[in-house]
Design a protein around this motif. Structure first.
Motif, PDB file in Angstrom:
ATOM      1  N   LEU A  95       0.829  -1.250  -0.029  1.00  0.00           N
ATOM      2  CA  LEU A  95      -0.135   0.083  -0.036  1.00  0.00           C
ATOM      3  C   LEU A  95       0.908   1.155   0.090  1.00  0.00           C
ATOM      4  O   LEU A  95       0.586   2.382  -0.666  1.00  0.00           O
ATOM      5  CB  LEU A  95      -0.804   0.010   1.151  1.00  0.00           C
ATOM      6  N   ALA A  96       1.692   1.339   0.561  1.00  0.00           N
ATOM      7  CA  ALA A  96       3.035   2.376   0.850  1.00  0.00           C
ATOM      8  C   ALA A  96       3.463   2.706  -0.688  1.00  0.00           C
ATOM      9  O   ALA A  96       3.807   3.854  -0.981  1.00  0.00           O
ATOM     10  CB  ALA A  96       4.003   2.183   1.714  1.00  0.00           C
ATOM     11  N   ALA A  97       3.226   1.644  -1.680  1.00  0.00           N
ATOM     12  CA  ALA A  97       3.721   1.886  -2.973  1.00  0.00           C
ATOM     13  C   ALA A  97       2.835   2.337  -3.871  1.00  0.00           C
ATOM     14  O   ALA A  97       3.230   2.800  -5.135  1.00  0.00           O
ATOM     15  CB  ALA A  97       4.473   0.619  -3.551  1.00  0.00           C
ATOM     16  N   ALA A  98       1.782   2.472  -3.520  1.00  0.00           N
ATOM     17  CA  ALA A  98       0.566   2.935  -4.219  1.00  0.00           C
ATOM     18  C   ALA A  98       0.552   4.328  -4.327  1.00  0.00           C
ATOM     19  O   ALA A  98       0.595   4.958  -3.640  1.00  0.00           O
ATOM     20  CB  ALA A  98      -0.867   2.186  -3.668  1.00  0.00           C
ATOM     21  N   SER A  99       0.365   4.842  -5.648  1.00  0.00           N
ATOM     22  CA  SER A  99       0.503   6.233  -5.705  1.00  0.00           C
ATOM     23  C   SER A  99      -1.050   6.916  -5.596  1.00  0.00           C
ATOM     24  O   SER A  99      -1.178   8.107  -5.448  1.00  0.00           O
ATOM     25  CB  SER A  99       0.894   6.566  -7.170  1.00  0.00           C
ATOM     26  N   THR A 100      -1.934   6.087  -5.813  1.00  0.00           N
ATOM     27  CA  THR A 100      -3.293   6.732  -5.536  1.00  0.00           C
ATOM     28  C   THR A 100      -3.927   5.577  -4.465  1.00  0.00           C
ATOM     29  O   THR A 100      -3.600   4.345  -4.573  1.00  0.00           O
ATOM     30  CB  THR A 100      -4.338   6.877  -6.819  1.00  0.00           C
ATOM     31  N   PRO A 101      -5.025   5.918  -3.870  1.00  0.00           N
ATOM     32  CA  PRO A 101      -5.820   4.970  -2.873  1.00  0.00           C
ATOM     33  C   PRO A 101      -6.389   3.694  -3.666  1.00  0.00           C
ATOM     34  O   PRO A 101      -6.996   4.006  -4.658  1.00  0.00           O
ATOM     35  CB  PRO A 101      -6.842   5.812  -2.078  1.00  0.00           C
ATOM     36  N   VAL A 102      -6.245   2.660  -3.157  1.00  0.00           N
ATOM     37  CA  VAL A 102      -6.910   1.394  -3.438  1.00  0.00           C
ATOM     38  C   VAL A 102      -7.897   0.818  -2.955  1.00  0.00           C
ATOM     39  O   VAL A 102      -8.158   1.095  -1.903  1.00  0.00           O
ATOM     40  CB  VAL A 102      -5.604   0.399  -3.852  1.00  0.00           C
ATOM     41  N   VAL A 103      -8.622  -0.169  -3.495  1.00  0.00           N
ATOM     42  CA  VAL A 103      -9.746  -0.926  -2.956  1.00  0.00           C
ATOM     43  C   VAL A 103      -9.014  -2.246  -2.460  1.00  0.00           C
ATOM     44  O   VAL A 103      -8.463  -2.780  -3.502  1.00  0.00           O
ATOM     45  CB  VAL A 103     -10.844  -1.059  -3.854  1.00  0.00           C
ATOM     46  N   LEU A 104      -9.183  -2.943  -1.222  1.00  0.00           N
ATOM     47  CA  LEU A 104      -8.750  -3.982  -1.023  1.00  0.00           C
ATOM     48  C   LEU A 104      -9.845  -4.977  -1.134  1.00  0.00           C
ATOM     49  O   LEU A 104     -11.053  -4.669  -1.349  1.00  0.00           O
ATOM     50  CB  LEU A 104      -8.547  -4.202   0.722  1.00  0.00           C
ATOM     51  N   HIS A 105      -9.489  -6.363  -1.548  1.00  0.00           N
ATOM     52  CA  HIS A 105     -10.460  -7.379  -1.782  1.00  0.00           C
ATOM     53  C   HIS A 105     -10.255  -8.503  -0.847  1.00  0.00           C
ATOM     54  O   HIS A 105      -9.319  -9.072  -1.008  1.00  0.00           O
ATOM     55  CB  HIS A 105     -10.262  -7.576  -3.562  1.00  0.00           C
ATOM     56  N   TRP A 106     -11.255  -8.842  -0.254  1.00  0.00           N
ATOM     57  CA  TRP A 106     -11.238 -10.149   0.853  1.00  0.00           C
ATOM     58  C   TRP A 106     -12.030 -11.010   0.050  1.00  0.00           C
ATOM     59  O   TRP A 106     -13.406 -10.867   0.010  1.00  0.00           O
ATOM     60  CB  TRP A 106     -11.791  -9.619   2.047  1.00  0.00           C
ATOM     61  N   LEU A 107     -11.515 -12.043  -0.406  1.00  0.00           N
ATOM     62  CA  LEU A 107     -12.206 -13.212  -1.245  1.00  0.00           C
ATOM     63  C   LEU A 107     -12.455 -14.236  -0.561  1.00  0.00           C
ATOM     64  O   LEU A 107     -11.603 -14.896   0.089  1.00  0.00           O
ATOM     65  CB  LEU A 107     -11.598 -13.446  -2.544  1.00  0.00           C
ATOM     66  N   GLY A 108     -13.677 -14.767  -0.071  1.00  0.00           N
ATOM     67  CA  GLY A 108     -13.980 -15.834   0.615  1.00  0.00           C
ATOM     68  C   GLY A 108     -13.645 -17.319   0.095  1.00  0.00           C
ATOM     69  O   GLY A 108     -13.510 -17.464  -1.066  1.00  0.00           O
ATOM     70  N   ALA A 109     -13.574 -18.406   0.975  1.00  0.00           N
ATOM     71  CA  ALA A 109     -13.353 -19.634   0.461  1.00  0.00           C
ATOM     72  C   ALA A 109     -14.251 -20.454  -0.312  1.00  0.00           C
ATOM     73  O   ALA A 109     -14.167 -21.041  -1.157  1.00  0.00           O
ATOM     74  CB  ALA A 109     -13.520 -20.472   1.718  1.00  0.00           C
ATOM     75  N   ALA A 110     -15.561 -19.774  -0.388  1.00  0.00           N
ATOM     76  CA  ALA A 110     -16.624 -20.132  -1.533  1.00  0.00           C
ATOM     77  C   ALA A 110     -16.004 -19.847  -2.566  1.00  0.00           C
ATOM     78  O   ALA A 110     -16.348 -20.867  -3.827  1.00  0.00           O
ATOM     79  CB  ALA A 110     -18.064 -19.751  -1.187  1.00  0.00           C
ATOM     80  N   PHE A 111     -15.457 -18.835  -3.069  1.00  0.00           N
ATOM     81  CA  PHE A 111     -15.000 -18.434  -4.241  1.00  0.00           C
ATOM     82  C   PHE A 111     -13.476 -18.815  -4.716  1.00  0.00           C
ATOM     83  O   PHE A 111     -13.088 -19.324  -5.742  1.00  0.00           O
ATOM     84  CB  PHE A 111     -14.611 -16.936  -4.462  1.00  0.00           C
ATOM     85  N   ASP A 112     -12.718 -19.114  -3.690  1.00  0.00           N
ATOM     86  CA  ASP A 112     -11.401 -19.900  -3.502  1.00  0.00           C
ATOM     87  C   ASP A 112     -11.127 -20.650  -2.420  1.00  0.00           C
ATOM     88  O   ASP A 112     -10.591 -20.079  -1.397  1.00  0.00           O
ATOM     89  CB  ASP A 112     -10.312 -18.762  -3.949  1.00  0.00           C
ATOM     90  N   PRO A 113     -11.187 -21.961  -2.336  1.00  0.00           N
ATOM     91  CA  PRO A 113     -10.952 -22.687  -1.141  1.00  0.00           C
ATOM     92  C   PRO A 113      -9.505 -22.349  -0.650  1.00  0.00           C
ATOM     93  O   PRO A 113      -9.219 -22.428   0.806  1.00  0.00           O
ATOM     94  CB  PRO A 113     -11.054 -24.168  -1.490  1.00  0.00           C
ATOM     95  N   SER A 114      -8.470 -22.115  -1.444  1.00  0.00           N
ATOM     96  CA  SER A 114      -7.183 -21.840  -0.964  1.00  0.00           C
ATOM     97  C   SER A 114      -6.997 -20.870  -0.091  1.00  0.00           C
ATOM     98  O   SER A 114      -5.810 -20.259   0.287  1.00  0.00           O
ATOM     99  CB  SER A 114      -6.090 -21.878  -2.223  1.00  0.00           C
ATOM    100  N   LEU A 115      -7.984 -19.899  -0.191  1.00  0.00           N
ATOM    101  CA  LEU A 115      -8.068 -18.350   0.496  1.00  0.00           C
ATOM    102  C   LEU A 115      -8.711 -18.626   1.925  1.00  0.00           C
ATOM    103  O   LEU A 115      -9.275 -17.781   2.686  1.00  0.00           O
ATOM    104  CB  LEU A 115      -8.624 -17.408  -0.200  1.00  0.00           C
ATOM    105  N   ALA A 116      -8.977 -19.583   2.497  1.00  0.00           N
ATOM    106  CA  ALA A 116      -9.846 -19.950   3.890  1.00  0.00           C
ATOM    107  C   ALA A 116      -9.450 -19.402   4.820  1.00  0.00           C
ATOM    108  O   ALA A 116     -10.122 -18.837   5.646  1.00  0.00           O
ATOM    109  CB  ALA A 116      -9.997 -21.484   3.958  1.00  0.00           C
ATOM    110  N   ALA A 117      -7.956 -19.217   5.167  1.00  0.00           N
ATOM    111  CA  ALA A 117      -7.537 -18.740   6.146  1.00  0.00           C
ATOM    112  C   ALA A 117      -6.870 -17.292   5.701  1.00  0.00           C
ATOM    113  O   ALA A 117      -6.109 -16.915   6.797  1.00  0.00           O
ATOM    114  CB  ALA A 117      -6.633 -19.454   7.032  1.00  0.00           C
ATOM    115  N   TYR A 118      -7.567 -16.505   5.009  1.00  0.00           N
ATOM    116  CA  TYR A 118      -6.849 -15.094   4.457  1.00  0.00           C
ATOM    117  C   TYR A 118      -6.987 -14.485   5.673  1.00  0.00           C
ATOM    118  O   TYR A 118      -7.928 -14.205   6.435  1.00  0.00           O
ATOM    119  CB  TYR A 118      -7.455 -14.768   3.204  1.00  0.00           C
ATOM    120  N   PHE A 119      -5.895 -13.453   5.725  1.00  0.00           N
ATOM    121  CA  PHE A 119      -5.802 -12.374   6.721  1.00  0.00           C
ATOM    122  C   PHE A 119      -5.605 -13.025   8.098  1.00  0.00           C
ATOM    123  O   PHE A 119      -5.766 -12.559   9.148  1.00  0.00           O
ATOM    124  CB  PHE A 119      -7.036 -11.548   6.845  1.00  0.00           C
ATOM    125  N   GLY A 120      -5.152 -14.530   7.960  1.00  0.00           N
ATOM    126  CA  GLY A 120      -4.583 -15.081   9.277  1.00  0.00           C
ATOM    127  C   GLY A 120      -5.759 -15.812   9.961  1.00  0.00           C
ATOM    128  O   GLY A 120      -5.152 -16.409  11.139  1.00  0.00           O
TER     129      GLY A 120
END
Length: 386
Positions: free
Chosen positions: A176-201
């Motif tokens: 985020l510090a490298a972004a020149s303009t504000p960005v949108v974060l995307h939190w994609l759940g396990a229903a869409f991608d099972p490999s992201l089941a424990a995203y954000f820890g």
């Protein structure tokens, strides 16, 4: 009036009346009460070798024409995201070309555009946190140079490399510090991608939400919002209530968007939805009603589309792209029902039949006679003619 033929899982054919198009009108100015993006799909060349594992061979004229269709209804386009088959057939070279071409089209049309930034150009499945940061920055700088807004997508590489919530904080802080303009974060759940089941820890959404909010608070000047795609309205409302005033909540909940966009308790969600690619005229008309202060009309227009969206996004949810492309074909936005990587084969005829029924019922068929003709031809090819 034309009858619309439907088929169930047992092969039984039934008929229902084909409804006329609802006749929604395009807005004469910008939509004002909500910010809304439709996450757009890509359309392959009809004669391309779009088999699994082959490089994406895209019909650029049709793909960009679909984006112009979305912009014409006053919606923004969210491109190069999971709806465009990121991690499911859209390779790195095609992704870069899509971003470049869509950014140019957005400038020509004066349309709002955000695109996905990920780490998926890296071939190695397992890389270090430093490599994840570098990969994110490469795509970030490419996207910014193209002139598009940024959605910082969830990274499979980060999900594999991160051991703790602190690892997520570190990666997002540096990217985020490298972004020149504000960005949108995307939190994609396990229903869409099972490999992201424990995203954000954490697999506990409340625990993970606390980490997300810490990331946003720490880098507030670099974050314009977050898109939550957990299919959990309560989790979204909870995070929405705790966001700083500088950050919008963009619903990515294709099951519950009607109420989330309408809002409650003095807050509402804006929209960044794959479902809106399938129902762009309805989404536009509904937001136009909100702009006019008519919540009842908003609900009467958009409410029926939610059942259609639930069918399109039914489990296994990550195959929802098939439904989006199918509705695009029914509505005449592409010449063939085809998808990159052969993904058009991911849903059964009875599943597609239910999409047809619900699209007809909800007013999502823009050209009903064409939709019926195409659907009946597909049934006939599969031995289910009259």
């Amino acid at each position: 009036m034309t009858d619309l033929r439907l088929v169930d899982a047992a092969g039984a054919i039934t008929n229902t009346e084909l409804k006329p198009a609802p006749g929604y009108t395009r807005p004469t100015g910008p939509l004002t009460s909500r910010v809304a993006y439709a996450a757009a799909h890509v359309i392959p060349r009809v004669t391309a070798d779009n088999t699994p594992g082959r490089p994406a061979d895209i019909d650029w004229d049709a793909t960009l024409a679909f984006r112009r269709h979305v912009w014409s209804w006053g919606l923004g386009v969210a491109d190069a995201m999971d709806t465009a088959q990121r991690n499911m057939g859209l390779d790195a070279a095609a992704t870069r070309e899509l971003i470049t071409r869509s950014a140019q089209a957005a400038r020509e049309e004066g349309g709002a555009l955000v695109v996905g930034v990920n780490t998926d150009h890296v071939d190695d499945e397992v890389i270090s946190l430093d490599a994840v940061i570098d990969a994110y920055k490469q795509q970030l700088h490419f996207t910014e140079d193209a002139g598009a807004g940024v959605v910082l997508m969830a990274s499979r590489h980060l999900a594999r490399a991160a051991q703790t919530a602190d690892d997520y904080r570190r990666v997002y802080r540096e990217v985020l510090a490298a972004a020149s303009t504000p960005v949108v974060l995307h939190w994609l759940g396990a229903a869409f991608d099972p490999s992201l089941a424990a995203y954000f820890g954490s697999t506990d959404s409340a625990v993970a939400s606390a980490t997300v909010l810490e990331i946003i608070d720490e880098s507030a000047e670099h974050v314009s919002g977050i898109k939550m795609s957990l299919l959990d309205a309560h989790a979204e409302i909870s995070v929405r209530a705790q966001l700083p005033a500088t950050a919008r909540m963009f619903t990515g909940d294709d099951f519950n968007y009607v109420g989330l966009i309408a809002g409650s308790g003095g807050t509402h969600s804006d929209a960044l939805l794959g479902a809106f690619a399938a129902v762009a005229p309805s989404a536009s008309a509904a937001i136009q009603a909100l702009d006019a202060g008519d919540t009842r009309e908003y609900e009467s227009i958009l409410g029926p589309t939610e059942d259609l969206s639930r069918q399109i996004f039914a489990a296994p949810t990550f195959y929802y792209k098939t439904g989006v492309a199918f509705v695009s074909w029914l509505n005449g936005h592409q010449d063939a029902f085809g998808m990159v990587g052969g993904l058009h084969s991911a849903r059964s005829l009875p599943h597609l039949s239910e999409i047809v029924r619900l699209a007809n019922r909800s007013g999502a068929l823009e050209r009903p006679e064409l939709a019926a003709e195409r659907w009946h031809a597909l049934l006939a090819v599969n031995g289910l003619g009259r």
